[in-house]
Scaffold this motif. Sequence first.
Motif, short mmCIF file in Angstrom:
data_model
loop_
_atom_site.label_atom_id
_atom_site.label_comp_id
_atom_site.label_asym_id
_atom_site.label_seq_id
_atom_site.Cartn_x
_atom_site.Cartn_y
_atom_site.Cartn_z
N MET A 59 0.84 -1.19 0.00
CA MET A 59 0.00 0.00 0.00
C MET A 59 0.87 1.24 0.00
O MET A 59 1.74 1.42 0.88
N TRP A 115 0.99 5.21 0.40
CA TRP A 115 0.26 6.36 0.92
C TRP A 115 0.96 7.64 0.47
O TRP A 115 2.18 7.68 0.35
N THR A 150 -8.38 4.18 -0.76
CA THR A 150 -8.92 4.88 0.41
C THR A 150 -10.15 5.71 0.06
O THR A 150 -10.82 6.23 0.96
N ARG A 199 -4.02 10.20 1.96
CA ARG A 199 -4.23 10.19 3.40
C ARG A 199 -5.48 10.99 3.74
O ARG A 199 -5.95 11.80 2.94
N ALA A 208 -6.28 -3.08 6.29
CA ALA A 208 -4.94 -2.54 6.54
C ALA A 208 -3.96 -3.65 6.91
O ALA A 208 -2.78 -3.61 6.51
N SER A 221 1.41 -4.33 3.32
CA SER A 221 2.57 -3.63 3.88
C SER A 221 2.46 -2.17 3.45
O SER A 221 2.11 -1.88 2.31
N HIS A 222 2.74 -1.24 4.36
CA HIS A 222 2.42 0.17 4.15
C HIS A 222 3.69 1.01 4.02
O HIS A 222 4.60 0.93 4.85
N GLU A 260 4.83 5.17 3.07
CA GLU A 260 4.41 6.54 2.76
C GLU A 260 5.42 7.16 1.80
O GLU A 260 6.63 7.15 2.06
#
Length: 347
Positions: A26, A28, A100, A136, A151, A155-156, A158
Amino acid sequence: MRPAQLLTVLDCEFASTAEGHHTPVMLWGPPGVGKSQIVAQIAAKHCVPVIDIRLSQMEPSDLRGIPFRTGDTVEWAVPGILPNAARHGAQGILFLDEITSAPPSVSAAAYQLILDRRLGEYEVPPGWAIFAAGNRQGDRGVTYTMPAPLANRLSHFEMETNLDDWVTWAWNNGIDERVIAFLRFRPELLFDFDAAHNPVAFPSPRSWEFAHRSLQKFGNQPALLLGALQACVGPAAGIELHAFIGSLEQMPDLDHILQGKEVPVPDEIDLQYAVATALVGRAIRIRAQADANEMIGRILNYANRFPQKEMGVMLVSDLHRAIGDQLFQVPEFTNWASAVGEVMLHG
């Protein structure tokens, strides 16, 4: 995380599908920082397709499929948009963009697809990576809180903006060197988004590419150019870029620099950024010529003449990003490296 680092992460994640170690990713980040483009770069590198599914525009049945009766049972018609090895190839990227912004009923339908790589009887081909992206909640877009079950299936990372990474991309994609020079001069304007004011046009990596396009379209129409630039990057940044471009008439003669003539370094800091960037552009265009190394050597000699060594370091760093290891084959590079002393080349 810097875009260059994320490129490596996504590249490893794509390659890991062969060993069965892939984890859905993921991304962001605020609007305009290049989340979609970084996925496209991975696909282009590996010559595989991207299936871009905008979840914000879908209904749950668009993912799950439509039921139909077969005798006394009900089966599901698999949506044709989902990856199929026979139709789309054995490898590729399933990109769930705007995740999102998807209503909860749609994101719930994506749970099984993301974690188990299946929906009912449908299975994602093993050679396909799954990437997702979204804004976001503070970015003034239409967003929903990502449910914990979703979520926990990703794996996140930014995505940050980074000028050096953007400059590398810009040189590789033919972005107008005047835009590159301006952002070297005003690096804080690479991304300037204030969600509290909810601007319509604002500086971002994406909108600077739009400004590049405006220069190509309206560069010969002075009455339209300022308005076109402001339409891309906002009123204030558009005025600054327009004024910067107007000042370039005072730049020294680049041909004289390449010929090895004594050319003074401009006193104005904006012109120093402009001439440094313009010399990198010249190096790209001459790199295949028989006398390329001689002219690149003269550029290195000129880099040594900047009053602030950091300006010369920036020039040579961008030169390396633009022409690669050819730079190290030029005899003058050793002289330049010795002259800058403690100011190290990063790139």
